[in-house]
Structure formats: C-alpha cells, structure tokens
Design a protein around this motif. Structure first.
Motif, PDB file in Angstrom:
ATOM      1  N   GLY A 238      44.351  21.170  45.814  1.00 12.70           N
ATOM      2  CA  GLY A 238      42.892  21.150  45.801  1.00 12.70           C
ATOM      3  C   GLY A 238      42.409  19.915  45.089  1.00 12.70           C
ATOM      4  N   SER A 239      41.097  19.747  45.045  1.00  9.52           N
ATOM      5  CA  SER A 239      40.550  18.621  44.291  1.00  9.52           C
ATOM      6  C   SER A 239      40.770  18.920  42.809  1.00  9.52           C
ATOM      7  N   ALA A 240      40.731  17.865  42.005  1.00 12.19           N
ATOM      8  CA  ALA A 240      40.923  18.057  40.567  1.00 12.19           C
ATOM      9  C   ALA A 240      39.876  19.038  40.044  1.00 12.19           C
ATOM     10  N   ALA A 241      38.650  18.910  40.513  1.00 11.82           N
ATOM     11  CA  ALA A 241      37.583  19.803  40.030  1.00 11.82           C
ATOM     12  C   ALA A 241      37.906  21.252  40.398  1.00 11.82           C
ATOM     13  N   GLN A 242      38.359  21.460  41.646  1.00 12.35           N
ATOM     14  CA  GLN A 242      38.689  22.835  42.076  1.00 12.35           C
ATOM     15  C   GLN A 242      39.805  23.426  41.212  1.00 12.35           C
ATOM     16  N   ILE A 243      40.850  22.644  41.017  1.00  9.45           N
ATOM     17  CA  ILE A 243      42.021  23.171  40.302  1.00  9.45           C
ATOM     18  C   ILE A 243      41.694  23.452  38.837  1.00  9.45           C
ATOM     19  N   PHE A 244      40.944  22.547  38.220  1.00  7.31           N
ATOM     20  CA  PHE A 244      40.667  22.742  36.800  1.00  7.31           C
ATOM     21  C   PHE A 244      39.574  23.772  36.539  1.00  7.31           C
ATOM     22  N   THR A 245      38.601  23.873  37.444  1.00  8.96           N
ATOM     23  CA  THR A 245      37.531  24.835  37.160  1.00  8.96           C
ATOM     24  C   THR A 245      37.851  26.219  37.721  1.00  8.96           C
ATOM     25  N   GLU A 246      38.617  26.258  38.835  1.00 18.52           N
ATOM     26  CA  GLU A 246      38.920  27.565  39.397  1.00 18.52           C
ATOM     27  C   GLU A 246      40.362  27.603  39.914  1.00 18.52           C
ATOM     28  N   PRO A 247      41.327  27.559  38.988  1.00 23.95           N
ATOM     29  CA  PRO A 247      42.717  27.642  39.450  1.00 23.95           C
ATOM     30  C   PRO A 247      42.935  29.009  40.083  1.00 23.95           C
ATOM     31  N   LEU A 248      43.629  29.054  41.219  1.00 25.10           N
ATOM     32  CA  LEU A 248      43.787  30.329  41.920  1.00 25.10           C
ATOM     33  C   LEU A 248      45.183  30.916  41.742  1.00 25.10           C
ATOM     34  N   HIS A 249      46.192  30.072  41.852  1.00 31.21           N
ATOM     35  CA  HIS A 249      47.559  30.595  41.803  1.00 31.21           C
ATOM     36  C   HIS A 249      47.900  31.007  40.365  1.00 31.21           C
ATOM     37  N   PRO A 250      48.547  32.153  40.187  1.00 30.75           N
ATOM     38  CA  PRO A 250      48.898  32.580  38.825  1.00 30.75           C
ATOM     39  C   PRO A 250      49.717  31.523  38.075  1.00 30.75           C
ATOM     40  N   TYR A 251      50.535  30.755  38.808  1.00 33.79           N
ATOM     41  CA  TYR A 251      51.313  29.710  38.134  1.00 33.79           C
ATOM     42  C   TYR A 251      50.389  28.599  37.622  1.00 33.79           C
ATOM     43  N   THR A 252      49.434  28.186  38.462  1.00 33.53           N
ATOM     44  CA  THR A 252      48.487  27.149  38.029  1.00 33.53           C
ATOM     45  C   THR A 252      47.701  27.645  36.824  1.00 33.53           C
ATOM     46  N   GLY A 254      48.666  29.748  34.634  1.00 33.58           N
ATOM     47  CA  GLY A 254      49.583  29.713  33.484  1.00 33.58           C
ATOM     48  C   GLY A 254      49.721  28.302  32.946  1.00 33.58           C
ATOM     49  N   LEU A 255      49.857  27.323  33.851  1.00 35.95           N
ATOM     50  CA  LEU A 255      49.990  25.926  33.433  1.00 35.95           C
ATOM     51  C   LEU A 255      48.776  25.486  32.640  1.00 35.95           C
ATOM     52  N   LEU A 256      47.597  25.833  33.138  1.00 34.62           N
ATOM     53  CA  LEU A 256      46.370  25.384  32.487  1.00 34.62           C
ATOM     54  C   LEU A 256      46.175  26.084  31.150  1.00 34.62           C
ATOM     55  N   ASP A 257      46.694  27.297  31.027  1.00 36.08           N
ATOM     56  CA  ASP A 257      46.618  27.980  29.731  1.00 36.08           C
ATOM     57  C   ASP A 257      47.468  27.270  28.691  1.00 36.08           C
ATOM     58  N   CYS A 258      48.395  26.426  29.163  1.00 34.39           N
ATOM     59  CA  CYS A 258      49.309  25.746  28.245  1.00 34.39           C
ATOM     60  C   CYS A 258      48.720  24.467  27.667  1.00 34.39           C
ATOM     61  N   ILE A 259      47.540  24.059  28.128  1.00 35.25           N
ATOM     62  CA  ILE A 259      47.005  22.812  27.554  1.00 35.25           C
ATOM     63  C   ILE A 259      45.847  23.108  26.611  1.00 35.25           C
ATOM     64  N   PRO A 260      45.783  22.331  25.540  1.00 32.01           N
ATOM     65  CA  PRO A 260      44.663  22.510  24.630  1.00 32.01           C
ATOM     66  C   PRO A 260      43.389  21.976  25.262  1.00 32.01           C
ATOM     67  N   ILE A 261      42.297  22.643  25.080  1.00 35.20           N
ATOM     68  CA  ILE A 261      41.020  22.151  25.607  1.00 35.20           C
ATOM     69  C   ILE A 261      40.216  21.595  24.435  1.00 35.20           C
ATOM     70  N   PRO A 262      39.875  20.288  24.500  1.00 35.83           N
ATOM     71  CA  PRO A 262      39.173  19.688  23.368  1.00 35.83           C
ATOM     72  C   PRO A 262      37.912  20.484  23.035  1.00 35.83           C
ATOM     73  N   GLY A 263      37.736  20.759  21.770  1.00 38.70           N
ATOM     74  CA  GLY A 263      36.537  21.464  21.340  1.00 38.70           C
ATOM     75  C   GLY A 263      36.640  22.972  21.468  1.00 38.70           C
ATOM     76  N   LYS A 264      37.668  23.442  22.192  1.00 39.72           N
ATOM     77  CA  LYS A 264      37.779  24.879  22.413  1.00 39.72           C
ATOM     78  C   LYS A 264      39.004  25.469  21.704  1.00 39.72           C
ATOM     79  N   THR A 265      40.114  24.716  21.840  1.00 40.12           N
ATOM     80  CA  THR A 265      41.350  25.223  21.246  1.00 40.12           C
ATOM     81  C   THR A 265      41.364  24.911  19.753  1.00 40.12           C
TER      82      THR A 265
END
Ligand SMILES: Nc1ncnc2c1ncn2[C@@H]1O[C@H](COP(=O)(O)OP(=O)(O)OP(=O)(O)O)[C@@H](O)[C@H]1O
Ligand SMILES: [Mg+2]
Length: 337
Positions: A238-252, A254-265
């Motif tokens: 998908g587009s970067a915006a699609q993947i980062f704002t609405e990841p669909l696959h459980p693996y994706t 999971g991957l995104l849960d593994c990165i720190p989000i500036p200002g949030k984590t």
C-alpha cells in the motif's frame, strides 16, 4: 503520466538445501514507477535481499529463479544473456549494498573506480568521466571532491565510503537504484543522513528507488509505497500513508507496534514484539505463513494457501483472511481455499 521503471510479476526463488527445497521467495509481484520510492520491509530472513539480487540477476548459483515477468522500463530482463545483463547492471540499474567494501576494490583509487564505472558503459573520455565523478562526489556531500579522487577506500570513513558507493551507483544515470540496508553498518546518526541523501538524489535525478531497511522511521519519511514481506511472501502492500495510518495485516500491525512513535512512546517503555519465530521455509507450508504467530488465526487460515487479495482501497493488497476489513471478512465468511 507515470512511467513504469520496474515490473516484477510472480517472482519465485527456490534454493536446494540438504534438508529439501528452501522456498525463499514465493510469487512476489512488485513495481516501481519513475520518481517513486518503494520500501520493502520485513523480519530477517523473509527474502528481501534475495528479491533484490534476483532483479539484478546476482543470485547465488544454486538458487532457481522463476518469474512471469521481469521488465526494466518495458524491456524484459529475464532469460537474457549474461552479456546483455552486465550491460544493464551498473548502467540502467545499480545496487548499493550494506557493506561498501564488498563493492569497492581496496587496490584502486576512488577516482579510478568511479571513472571505470562510467567508461565500462559509455564512450566518454577520461577527462569527462573524471568531471562526472567530481560532480557526483559533490552531490553526495563529499567536500574537496577533486582531491578525493586519488584516495583509496581504506583512507575514508565508513560513512564517506557509503557516499562514494552512492556516487558510483549514479555514474551512468540509472533508471533504478536498489539499496539493500545501505546504512546498517554505519553509526546511527550517519545512517539517517545517508538515507535522506539517497531520497534527495532519487528525487533530483527522478529515478525509481527500492529501499530495503529495518528503520521504519525512515520508511515513514521517504517511502511512497511499501511492500511488507513475511516468510518469503508479500503480506501487504500500500501507500506509505495507508500502511502507517491503517495497517491491515496482523504482521504489519505487529511490526508497527515495535517502533517508538515520537511524542507518544515513553522513554524506556517496552516496545511491542511479535511473539514466536519465523517458520522454516524448507518444504511446503500449508495455510497462512503467519498463522503460528497470529492473534487472529482460525481454522480457515490453516486450510490452504492464502492468496494476496486486492483491498477495496485502490492500489492496496493484503494476504489475510481475518484482517478487520469488509473485503477480507466477507471472504473469510464465504471460505476461500
Ligand atoms: N545462499 C543461500 N543458501 C541457502 N539459503 C539461503 C541463501 N541465501 C539466503 N538464504 C535463505 O533465504 C531466505 C531469505 O534470505 P534473504 O537474505 O533474502 O533474507 P532478508 O530478508 O534479506 O534478511 P535480512 O533482513 O537478515 O537481510 C532465508 O531463509 C535465508 O536463510
Ligand atoms: Mg538481507
């Protein structure tokens, strides 16, 4: 009007190993348009490097490569002679590897190697080639470029060597650059600089870029599109915006849960990790490759191979029967073998 630079359709790579056939890459389709950056992400061993080596026709000898289509700017680069391929490699498409010393020859000066990269493919004088080398060394941020030409690779820092590699990849003005973890061997601060440099040059020279990196922060900033790989397959695109704002696959997800989000984590907070390990790719794997680690798994997921579905959003696809969206829910209810 978009111009397709690379078209890969149904790429499969099998490697005979002592215990059987390792299905390293299974039925992968990707494309890159001029001026576009495609990032390929996924855990270690999922097939990212073999995919890029297959495009360059640089796979290990024992690997068996199959594809329905492999085209560089409308020209088939599958099943062509090694002579023709070496004419294309380093000329119309270049690769930047993780460790520059694997590509730079310690016995020759930077200048010799840069000019040779151009003169191998173009009828230009030594002086013209030298001018281009200086121009590109300046472009990649190397100061006193002309005086660097006489230096040997070992006289440069790792960061400078990687900049030289980028300049070398650009010598012939390629349509496509494939960069496979180009900065992993460097200090963290230098990594970001080099990746941003690559992104800038990609825009300035209007090339296609395939970037393989573990750094999802960089992916978020420079990818136009993303292909997420897991255990030899593409599981989501998908587009970067699609993947980062609405990841669909459980693996994706999971991957995104593994990165720190500036200002949030919170500093020191534990990042998400996906439990379990990547399955062996030797032999046939019935059902979804992610099943053993998936929080959503049910019987359907194990019943048979899960195809890559087009998602209702345009230009987006996902290999999952259970992801939380209308299309896949419907497919899940109807049952897909
Ligand atoms: N020469 C080889 N012989 C046997 N198996 C190989 C060979 N090269 C790669 N593999 C296997 O193929 C699979 C895909 O490897 P690949 O190097 O493409 O992974 P990757 O996604 O690039 O991983 P990383 O993030 O660690 O670089 C892995 O299971 C790997 O062990
Ligand atoms: Mg790799």
């Amino acid at each position: 009007m978009t111009e397709r630079i690379l078209e890969v359709e149904n790429l499969t790579i099998d490697i005979p190993v002592p215990s059987g056939i390792l299905h390293a890459v299974q039925d992968i389709s990707i494309h890159v348009d001029r001026g576009e950056t495609l990032c390929i992400v996924g855990e270690s061993g999922c097939g990212k490097s073999l995919t890029s080596l297959a495009i360059m026709d640089l796979l290990p000898k024992k690997a068996i490569r199959q594809a329905a289509r492999l085209e560089l700017a409308d020209e088939s680069i599958f099943g062509i002679s090694e002579r023709r391929m070496s004419d294309i490699r380093g000329n119309r498409m270049s690769m930047i590897f993780q460790e520059p010393m694997t590509s730079l020859n310690p016995a020759y000066t930077i200048g010799d190697q840069l000019t040779e990269a151009l003169r191998r493919h173009r009828k230009v004088s030594r002086g013209e080639a030298k001018d281009r080398a200086v121009f590109l060394l300046e472009k990649v941020g190397i100061t006193a470029a002309a005086s660097r030409l006489g230096q040997y690779p070992h006289q440069l820092s790792g960061g400078l060597r990687q900049r030289v590699m980028i300049a070398m990849a650009l010598m012939c003005g390629p349509d496509l650059i494939i960069a496979d973890e180009p900065t992993t061997a460097l200090d963290v601060t230098i990594q970001a600089q080099i990746l941003h440099l690559l992104a800038e040059l990609q825009r300035e020279f209007n090339m296609g870029l395939i970037l393989i990196t573990h750094d999802l922060g960089v992916v978020a900033r420079i990818a136009d599109r993303i292909a997420v790989m897991y255990a030899g397959q593409i599981v989501e695109t998908g587009s970067a915006a699609q993947i980062f704002t609405e990841p669909l696959h459980p693996y994706t997800r999971g991957l995104l849960d593994c990165i720190p989000i500036p200002g949030k984590t919170q500093r020191g907070a534990h990042l998400g990790a996906i439990p379990g390990i990547v399955p062996s790719l030797v032999g046939q794997m019935p059902g979804c490759h992610f099943a053993s680690r998936c929080p959503l798994v049910d019987d359907h997921c194990l019943a048979g191979a899960v195809p890559l579905f087009d998602h209702r959003d345009t230009n987006r696809s996902i290999r999952c029967l259970r992801a939380d969206n209308e299309d896949t829910q419907k497919i899940s209810q109807e049952g897909v073998a």
